[in-house]
Design a protein around this motif. Structure first.
Motif, PDB file in Angstrom:
ATOM      1  N   ILE A 135       0.811  -1.216   0.000  1.00 26.33           N
ATOM      2  CA  ILE A 135       0.000   0.000   0.000  1.00 26.33           C
ATOM      3  C   ILE A 135       0.843   1.266   0.000  1.00 26.33           C
ATOM      4  N   PRO A 136       1.845   1.415   0.898  1.00 26.52           N
ATOM      5  CA  PRO A 136       2.633   2.654   0.866  1.00 26.52           C
ATOM      6  C   PRO A 136       3.373   2.856  -0.454  1.00 26.52           C
ATOM      7  N   ILE A 137       3.807   1.754  -1.079  1.00 27.46           N
ATOM      8  CA  ILE A 137       4.515   1.853  -2.357  1.00 27.46           C
ATOM      9  C   ILE A 137       3.560   2.339  -3.440  1.00 27.46           C
ATOM     10  N   TRP A 138       2.399   1.746  -3.512  1.00 27.95           N
ATOM     11  CA  TRP A 138       1.400   2.142  -4.508  1.00 27.95           C
ATOM     12  C   TRP A 138       1.061   3.622  -4.375  1.00 27.95           C
ATOM     13  N   LEU A 139       0.836   4.074  -3.150  1.00 25.69           N
ATOM     14  CA  LEU A 139       0.494   5.479  -2.941  1.00 25.69           C
ATOM     15  C   LEU A 139       1.663   6.390  -3.282  1.00 25.69           C
ATOM     16  N   ALA A 140       2.877   6.034  -2.848  1.00 24.70           N
ATOM     17  CA  ALA A 140       4.048   6.865  -3.126  1.00 24.70           C
ATOM     18  C   ALA A 140       4.311   6.978  -4.621  1.00 24.70           C
ATOM     19  N   GLU A 141       4.094   5.898  -5.359  1.00 34.31           N
ATOM     20  CA  GLU A 141       4.380   5.892  -6.787  1.00 34.31           C
ATOM     21  C   GLU A 141       3.291   6.575  -7.607  1.00 34.31           C
ATOM     22  N   LEU A 199     -12.880  -1.514  -4.627  1.00 30.70           N
ATOM     23  CA  LEU A 199     -12.360  -0.259  -5.177  1.00 30.70           C
ATOM     24  C   LEU A 199     -11.038  -0.408  -5.932  1.00 30.70           C
ATOM     25  N   VAL A 200     -10.138  -1.239  -5.430  1.00 27.30           N
ATOM     26  CA  VAL A 200      -8.784  -1.287  -5.987  1.00 27.30           C
ATOM     27  C   VAL A 200      -8.763  -1.555  -7.494  1.00 27.30           C
ATOM     28  N   PRO A 201      -9.522  -2.531  -8.031  1.00 25.15           N
ATOM     29  CA  PRO A 201      -9.453  -2.797  -9.479  1.00 25.15           C
ATOM     30  C   PRO A 201      -9.916  -1.635 -10.348  1.00 25.15           C
ATOM     31  N   LEU A 202     -10.627  -0.665  -9.777  1.00 27.37           N
ATOM     32  CA  LEU A 202     -11.141   0.462 -10.554  1.00 27.37           C
ATOM     33  C   LEU A 202     -10.153   1.621 -10.631  1.00 27.37           C
ATOM     34  N   LEU A 203      -8.996   1.487  -9.981  1.00 24.69           N
ATOM     35  CA  LEU A 203      -8.018   2.573  -9.905  1.00 24.69           C
ATOM     36  C   LEU A 203      -6.752   2.219 -10.670  1.00 24.69           C
ATOM     37  N   PRO A 204      -5.907   3.207 -10.976  1.00 18.75           N
ATOM     38  CA  PRO A 204      -4.741   2.946 -11.817  1.00 18.75           C
ATOM     39  C   PRO A 204      -3.660   2.155 -11.106  1.00 18.75           C
ATOM     40  N   GLU A 205      -2.995   1.305 -11.867  1.00 18.70           N
ATOM     41  CA  GLU A 205      -1.781   0.647 -11.378  1.00 18.70           C
ATOM     42  C   GLU A 205      -0.655   1.673 -11.301  1.00 18.70           C
ATOM     43  N   SER A 206       0.336   1.402 -10.483  1.00 16.37           N
ATOM     44  CA  SER A 206       1.479   2.306 -10.369  1.00 16.37           C
ATOM     45  C   SER A 206       2.182   2.468 -11.710  1.00 16.37           C
ATOM     46  N   PRO A 207       2.341   3.714 -12.217  1.00 17.48           N
ATOM     47  CA  PRO A 207       3.068   3.911 -13.478  1.00 17.48           C
ATOM     48  C   PRO A 207       4.500   3.397 -13.393  1.00 17.48           C
ATOM     49  N   ARG A 208       5.110   3.493 -12.247  1.00 17.50           N
ATOM     50  CA  ARG A 208       6.500   3.035 -12.089  1.00 17.50           C
ATOM     51  C   ARG A 208       6.578   1.517 -12.171  1.00 17.50           C
ATOM     52  N   TYR A 209       5.619   0.825 -11.580  1.00 16.54           N
ATOM     53  CA  TYR A 209       5.594  -0.626 -11.707  1.00 16.54           C
ATOM     54  C   TYR A 209       5.369  -1.030 -13.165  1.00 16.54           C
ATOM     55  N   LEU A 210       4.464  -0.340 -13.851  1.00 19.92           N
ATOM     56  CA  LEU A 210       4.181  -0.664 -15.245  1.00 19.92           C
ATOM     57  C   LEU A 210       5.408  -0.444 -16.120  1.00 19.92           C
ATOM     58  N   SER A 393       9.606   3.927   0.999  1.00 19.51           N
ATOM     59  CA  SER A 393       9.257   4.020  -0.423  1.00 19.51           C
ATOM     60  C   SER A 393      10.031   5.140  -1.107  1.00 19.51           C
ATOM     61  N   GLU A 394      10.329   6.215  -0.376  1.00 20.62           N
ATOM     62  CA  GLU A 394      11.123   7.310  -0.933  1.00 20.62           C
ATOM     63  C   GLU A 394      12.598   6.946  -0.984  1.00 20.62           C
ATOM     64  N   MET A 395      13.058   6.202  -0.021  1.00 16.88           N
ATOM     65  CA  MET A 395      14.479   5.906   0.114  1.00 16.88           C
ATOM     66  C   MET A 395      14.968   4.886  -0.916  1.00 16.88           C
ATOM     67  N   LEU A 396      14.139   3.921  -1.276  1.00 12.83           N
ATOM     68  CA  LEU A 396      14.600   2.762  -2.028  1.00 12.83           C
ATOM     69  C   LEU A 396      14.517   2.978  -3.536  1.00 12.83           C
ATOM     70  N   PRO A 397      15.487   2.419  -4.305  1.00 14.28           N
ATOM     71  CA  PRO A 397      15.413   2.482  -5.773  1.00 14.28           C
ATOM     72  C   PRO A 397      14.278   1.617  -6.293  1.00 14.28           C
ATOM     73  N   LEU A 398      13.803   1.929  -7.491  1.00 15.39           N
ATOM     74  CA  LEU A 398      12.635   1.260  -8.044  1.00 15.39           C
ATOM     75  C   LEU A 398      12.800  -0.249  -8.077  1.00 15.39           C
ATOM     76  N   ARG A 399      13.945  -0.718  -8.533  1.00 14.19           N
ATOM     77  CA  ARG A 399      14.108  -2.163  -8.707  1.00 14.19           C
ATOM     78  C   ARG A 399      14.187  -2.903  -7.379  1.00 14.19           C
ATOM     79  N   LEU A 400      14.443  -2.174  -6.281  1.00 14.96           N
ATOM     80  CA  LEU A 400      14.489  -2.791  -4.957  1.00 14.96           C
ATOM     81  C   LEU A 400      13.342  -2.322  -4.068  1.00 14.96           C
ATOM     82  N   PRO A 460      11.767  13.884  -6.157  1.00  8.55           N
ATOM     83  CA  PRO A 460      11.195  12.826  -6.991  1.00  8.55           C
ATOM     84  C   PRO A 460      11.820  11.480  -6.619  1.00  8.55           C
ATOM     85  N   LEU A 461      11.045  10.419  -6.693  1.00 13.10           N
ATOM     86  CA  LEU A 461      11.568   9.104  -6.323  1.00 13.10           C
ATOM     87  C   LEU A 461      12.790   8.737  -7.156  1.00 13.10           C
ATOM     88  N   GLU A 462      12.769   9.151  -8.430  1.00 11.27           N
ATOM     89  CA  GLU A 462      13.866   8.796  -9.326  1.00 11.27           C
ATOM     90  C   GLU A 462      15.159   9.556  -9.010  1.00 11.27           C
TER      91      GLU A 462
END
Length: 528
Positions: A135-141, A199-210, A393-400, A460-462
């Motif tokens: 959940i925190p990752i999805w929201l942060a992204e 609710l979850v299936p009606l909302l967008p997936e994380s662009p960073r995960y995609l 979620s802010e501290m970690l790189p995307l792949r980790l 920015p996370l990146e």
């Protein structure tokens, strides 16, 4: 307004931009409301005569395990995300976790033996561990840098709403005879899970995960909806390029779980350890003593009656919620590090005063200890509650990010289990000295945060990879990273280099004096 070809701008549930981010935040907050409810409802049950009768009046240590077995299950849920979570999307993991919690709730509500109840707690905890990891990752992204902390603060306020509901539901159900007084609170978890699953299936997936999964067009659509733009709008294109650039710099291909223990050119294992430590310090502050065992503490440590302890614990959660509104305005203005240190210093003082008041043992000082514990919750929610959940979620790189966050959540639940498990016997055996233990831990936290926790606020996370990148051919120490993270000029230069690198689109290219060598997995640039 429509696009030239007649297509409408991207949206989900007819929402776009910040309204859509609020919808994601609300859905995430229902998951954390469940988290708070699950933390809190066992506190009332731990003093319920009917609950204690059904399970044979367990001693303090066994009672602690009946409560804390949920945390054991949550550790395994986070561990599952660590090993396999990257195979699934943020949304799918959230929905699956809610489904598992429903199974656990049914087992708990229908239990007639300790074994069945413990199995139900373990199963429900597994599902919640899955949810609290993702959940925190999805929201942060999905959020924007300038409001990311506020979105998390809003979500964490709902955690406290869950605590309030659980405490007052326990209090109200205590008036009913028979086992319904504790079975209904167990079953009530299901209501929150149904909302999440709907609710979850009606909302967008994380662009960073995609993006990391190679689904660039879906990422572009989701990002355009979240930023209230068109797929080809300049701001959407620029942010998508930054995400793709970060994916390239961090390496092509899927990450192995072993990478959380490697440097990977971006100080990967050090950043994972900081995320792990943040969870450690939050839980060892003593926060869950009051969240999970408030009625027990007020009754057995301070000496209140069962009814008074339930009332005071319920009032504590209302106070807790009011205090949680302050981070909505502070977290993105003050910064992560200052709030961490302020909260720990305040909690140290409160635990010290509680030890003195409880140790002296008079009735009036006992009530004074209760007041101080109210203040403790204020310092906790201002300094650590929402702040800590967004920080990994802010501290970690995307792949980790998922695996590192999973380890951080393992830390969260490991230390929650420890605290909830040992608190009843601690209060029974060493009494007021229990508070001294938590006071010392909070005291030590302040200098640790000062020296080893980088500032991530409004970045920015990146951009975080560049913050940890090589300086003049050398790997920077954590002390230097922390110092530079608070330097406005350095942060501005990092943002500029990220934008230039994203426009260049090639992580091997020289960008504005910086040298990015993807093959060797490191980034070099001149010190500011």
């Amino acid at each position: 307004m429509v696009l030239p070809d007649g297509e409408k701008p991207p949206s989900f549930l007819f929402l776009r931009g910040q309204s859509l981010v609020y919808a994601v935040t609300f859905t995430c907050s229902i998951g954390f409301l469940l988290f708070g409810y699950d933390l809190g409802f066992m506190g009332g049950l731990s003093t319920s005569p009917e609950f204690l009768r059904v399970f044979g009046h367990p001693q303090a240590s066994l009672l602690g395990f009946l409560v804390s077995s949920y945390e054991v299950g949550a550790m395994f849920g986070a561990g599952f995300q660590f090993l396999l979570g990257d195979r699934f999307g943020r949304r799918e993991s959230n929905v699956a976790g809610a489904g598992v919690v429903i199974v656990g709730a049914i087992l708990q509500a229908a239990a007639y033996t300790r074994a069945q109840f413990i199995v139900g707690r373990l199963v429900g905890g597994f599902g919640l561990g899955t949810m609290t990891t993702v959940i925190p990752i999805w929201l942060a992204e999905c959020s924007m840098p300038e409001s990311r902390g506020r979105m998390m603060a809003m979500q964490l306020s709902n955690l406290i709403v869950g605590l309030i509901l659980s405490n007052w539901l326990d209090f109200g159900m205590g008036k009913y005879p028979g086992s319904v007084q504790w079975r209904f609170p167990c079953a009530f978890q299901i209501a929150f899970c149904v909302i999440v699953i709907g609710l979850v299936p009606l909302l967008p997936e994380s662009p960073r995960y995609l993006c990391a999964s190679g689904k660039t067009e879906k990422a572009r659509f989701a990002l355009a909806a979240l930023r209230a733009g068109y797929a080809d709008a300049p701001e959407v294109v620029e942010e998508l390029q930054e995400i793709q650039y970060a994916v390239q710099v961090e390496q092509e291909g899927a990450a192995s779980w072993r990478d959380v223990f490697k440097d990977n050119g971006v100080s990967g294992y050090q950043r994972v350890f900081v995320a792990f430590a943040a969870n450690f310090f939050q839980q060892l502050s003593g926060c869950n003593v009051m969240s999970s065992l408030g009625p027990y503490v007020f009754q057995n440590s301070i000496g209140m009656s069962h009814r008074d302890s339930m009332l005071v614990a319920g009032g504590l959660q209302v106070w807790y919620f009011v205090s949680s509104l302050l981070p909505w305005y502070l977290v993105d203005r003050v910064g992560r590090r200052k709030l961490f240190m302020f909260g720990s210093a305040g909690m140290c003082l409160c635990m010290t005063l509680s030890a003195i008041f409880v140790g002296l043992g008079t009735k009036n000082l006992g009530y004074g200890a209760a007041v101080v514990l109210y203040l403790f919750q204020s310092f906790f929610t201002i300094g650590w509650q929402s702040n800590m959940w967004i920080y990994p979620s802010e501290m970690l790189p995307l792949r980790l990010r998922l695996r590192g966050s999973a380890l951080a959540v393992v830390s969260q639940w490991l230390w929650t289990f420890l605290v909830v498990e040992i608190t009843p016997p601690m209060i029974s055996n060493i009494k007021y000295k229990s508070y001294i233990v938590f006071a010392v831990i909070n005291f030590v936290t302040v200098p640790y945060v000062y020296f080893f926790f980088p500032e991530t606020n409004n970045m920015p996370l990146e951009a975080m990879d560049l913050l940890f990148a090589d300086r003049e051919g050398k790997k920077p120490s954590m002390l230097r990273v922390v110092r530079d993270s608070a330097n406005k000029g350095f942060r501005a230069d990092v943002l500029r280099r990220l934008q230039e690198g994203a426009r260049e689109g090639d992580p091997k290219a020289d960008v504005g004096g910086s040298k990015l060598e993807h093959g060797h997995e490191h980034v070099e640039f001149q010190s500011v």
